[in-house]
Enzyme design. Structure first.
Site, mmCIF file in Angstrom:
data_model
loop_
_atom_site.group_PDB
_atom_site.id
_atom_site.type_symbol
_atom_site.label_atom_id
_atom_site.label_comp_id
_atom_site.label_asym_id
_atom_site.label_seq_id
_atom_site.Cartn_x
_atom_site.Cartn_y
_atom_site.Cartn_z
ATOM 1 N N GLU A 68 0.885 -1.453 -0.046
ATOM 2 C CA GLU A 68 0.004 0.008 0.015
ATOM 3 C C GLU A 68 0.870 1.331 -0.127
ATOM 4 O OE1 GLU A 68 -3.348 0.336 2.698
ATOM 5 O OE2 GLU A 68 -3.304 -1.731 2.913
ATOM 6 N N ASP A 124 -2.097 -4.176 3.768
ATOM 7 C CA ASP A 124 -2.005 -4.248 5.271
ATOM 8 C C ASP A 124 -2.849 -5.557 5.682
ATOM 9 O OD1 ASP A 124 -0.455 -2.260 5.368
ATOM 10 O OD2 ASP A 124 -2.012 -0.792 5.853
ATOM 11 N N TYR A 127 2.258 -3.837 13.412
ATOM 12 C CA TYR A 127 1.070 -3.133 12.988
ATOM 13 C C TYR A 127 0.136 -2.226 13.867
ATOM 14 C CZ TYR A 127 -2.760 -2.517 9.460
ATOM 15 O OH TYR A 127 -3.722 -1.993 8.746
#
Length: 662
Positions: free
Chosen positions: A8, A80, A286
């Site tokens: 991304e 993600d 994350y």
């Protein structure tokens, strides 16, 4: 053989290249490449298929990625590791016309995590995609179906949102609680004593002799004054114990935003942007997660760092309960290299990284331990035949434990510390002399207004939105819609925000907090295959149709159209308020606003004897009411719109010297 990895964010490319080497071409999609159209609902019953178009800003990216994909022998989609990322991978598959692309995910950009992901490829999880698509579809149905009805009913341009409207409701209702609050004055008494290690105090315990659950406040000052006359007390009970204070959990998305706001002063959106950069650079795991627990392989790393720093670690990994409805798919937010004390490209990133690292390490350190002394003291007199009891509590920190590492790290603005009260050693039956007494004038406090940090906490507890959406919800209601305004650090509803909630509450079920929570659970069920996309969308669509129908049936109008009899709606336009027929476009009747009521337009004004200074055409006198409700008078050119010259009114004539029209 060439291999293409699509991610991304371009910020991750450098770190991934360092890990994977030159065998892979790595390119970024820059987030979503497709979206629903801006000028159309993009979804229709009964199938509720979403109509996507390539975003205007993504067309060049899609062309570039198509070329790279055609040149590659294998394409890996490494967006993600959440529903949003899964959906982006699916959009890429559709746009690039990929056949069976390989899906890989990693919770952190480290050599170990990335290579483990490459060894565990899979296909796109369409259940996760459908859960994300359902969220998007629900948002579209709510916004496009409800917003026009609200605007029609109120005469103001209003926008309803599936999650933004409940968030506004929270702020509105808190402000109304504050407005309705009536302060209660009550009293307490504090007794002071002189001790060998410092002065200490005891508080009068009014319950159960003078107050109770139904009447919790002592409001008789004469009784409190009499209690202040106590000169001696007897130790009725004394105990020495220990208490422990466990560390807080590592950060989730919600608690990170709260702590960054309270401790560092960062706006939730800024905190998320900084966390995104730290994640892309490989410094943290994350950052969109509602799981408060570290990964299973992180504990040995924490033990090593803590031992090097001379901290004591718990014997077995400490775990924390996740919030209700948490997906818990990713571990808590933690550093990827525990031994690195400082990371980030600027001071803001460095400060946030330090907050994340210290909180995560502290979560596995020993409890802080306190020595606690408590005493119950009884006065030697009674009032109205009732005993007087006083309580004293002192707490001394004897083992700092995790507090050595994270002093000053707060998640909530509500956290308070106990007052220092150095009780001496006491014996039951001992009589003590009171050094002084204090009459305490107390006032009940109104509920606090929400800050961005406390609103995030409230949204999480009510199940409104998900970790990745908290910051954007607040940004929408404050910056984009103007339903909520900032006063210092506090959130206050605006007039238009109050109007929105008044128009929704009691008419639409989706604005109820429990309804929003249940929908979030439905999305979770779609993600696990226990419910279908169409089932959830159909159910909500039916409820929206029902609520809109009830609103139409129940709506009453104070004023009616003189042409067709339908209700008139007060609206606001370029030049202020006006009234239009609710039967539009069937009836196009328009009336002016006069003192808040509809009135017929006056006959067209005749051209005056005064000339326009620009085009020499006659001026026309006009008067009316502005959007702010203020009357106005002006002279405008009869040549409008070709000539838009205008002049202020000066006692019945334009404010300029002008020759009379011959």
């Amino acid at each position: 053989m060439s291999k293409l990895i699509i991610i991304e964010s371009p910020n991750k490319i450098k770190k991934l290249k360092a890990i994977l080497g030159n065998d892979y071409v790595i390119a970024a999609s820059f987030g979503h490449v497709r979206d629903l159209p801006e000028d159309d609902i993009g979804i229709a019953a009964p199938e509720f298929d979403l109509k996507y178009i390539i975003s205007q800003g993504s067309k060049d990216t899609v062309i570039k990625l198509k070329v790279l994909a055609q040149q590659a022998d294998e394409v890996f989609l490494a967006t993600d590791p959440d529903r949003e990322g899964e959906s982006i991978s699916w959009h890429l598959q559709e746009c690039l016309k990929l056949k069976n692309p390989t899906r890989i995910t990693f919770n952190e950009i480290t050599d170990k995590a990335v290579k483990a992901a490459m060894r565990a490829p899979r296909r796109i999880d369409m259940q996760l995609v459908e859960a994300q698509e359902a969220r998007r579809g629900l948002d579209r149905l709510t916004g496009y179906m409800v917003s026009p009805k609200l605007s029609q009913a109120t005469g103001q341009k209003l926008s309803a949102g599936r999650v933004q409207s409940p968030a506004v409701r929270i702020v509105v209702e808190r402000e109304r609680q504050i407005a309705a609050f009536r302060q209660t004055l009550h009293y307490g008494v504090k007794l002071n004593f002189i001790g060998n290690k410092g002065n200490w105090f005891a508080q009068w315990l009014t319950k159960p002799d003078f107050t109770n659950d139904d009447a919790p406040y002592l409001m008789d000052k004469t009784i409190a004054d009499a209690v202040c006359e106590v000169k001696t007390v007897t130790v009725n009970a004394y105990a020495e114990t220990q208490s422990k204070r466990s560390p807080p959990a590592p950060f989730t998305t919600s608690t990170l935003q709260q702590a960054a706001s309270v401790t560092l002063g960062y706006d939730p959106k800024i905190a998320m942007d900084l966390a995104q950069k730290l994640f892309a650079a490989g410094h943290i795991s994350y950052h969109r997660t509602d799981n408060p627990n570290i990964s299973s392989d992180a504990f040995p790393d924490i033990c090593k760092v803590a031992t090097d720093l001379n901290y004591e670690v718990v014997a077995t990994p400490r775990t924390f309960p996740a919030p209700e409805g948490a997906q818990a798919g990713h571990p808590a937010i933690c550093p990827t290299h525990w031994e690195i004390e400082e990371a980030g490209d600027n001071q803001n990133e460095i400060a946030l990284y330090k907050l994340i690292r210290l909180r995560a390490i502290a979560s596995q350190l020993n409890d802080a331990v306190y020595a606690v002394k408590t005493a119950i003291l009884t006065a030697d007199i009674k009032i109205n035949g009732k005993p007087l009891r006083f309580g004293a509590k002192g707490r001394t920190l004897i083992n700092q434990g995790w507090l050595r590492l994270t002093a000053g790290d707060q998640t909530s603005e509500d956290e308070v510390t106990e007052a220092d009260n150095p009780l001496p050693l006491l014996s039951e039956g001992t009589q003590l002399s009171v050094s002084s007494s204090e009459l305490q004038n107390k006032k009940t406090q109104a509920p606090s207004r929400y800050t961005k940090a406390s609103l995030v906490k409230k949204m999480e507890s009510e199940g409104i939105g998900r970790p990745s959406t908290y910051a954007s919800i607040i940004e929408t209601i404050v910056d984009r819609r103007g339903y909520v305004a900032l006063s210092g650090k506090y959130l206050l509803p605006t007039d238009i925000g109050n109007l929105l909630i008044d128009a929704l509450v009691g008419h639409f079920e989706f604005v109820n907090l429990d309804f929003t929570n249940l929908l979030e659970k439905d999305l979770d069920l779609i993600a696990t295959g226990k419910k279908t996309y169409k089932e959830v969308l159909s159910n909500t669509y039916s409820k929206l149709l029902r609520d809109i129908g009830n609103l139409n049936a129940a709506q009453s109008y104070e004023h009616h159209c003189p042409k067709c009899g339908a209700g008139l709606i007060r609206r606001t336009g370029k030049y202020g308020f006006f009234w239009s027929c609710s039967a539009y476009p069937g009836c196009e009747k328009i009336m002016i606003d006069k003192d808040g009521k509809p009135a017929e337009k006056p006959p067209a004004a005749e051209p005056s004897k005064y000339l326009c200074g620009r085009c020499k055409k006659p001026l026309i006198f006009r008067q009316g009411t502005t959007k702010a409700g203020k009357p106005y008078k002006l002279w405008g050119c009869s040549g409008y719109p070709k000539c838009d010259q205008s002049y202020s009114d000066d006692h019945g004539k334009p404010q300029f010297n002008q020759e009379l029209l011959k």
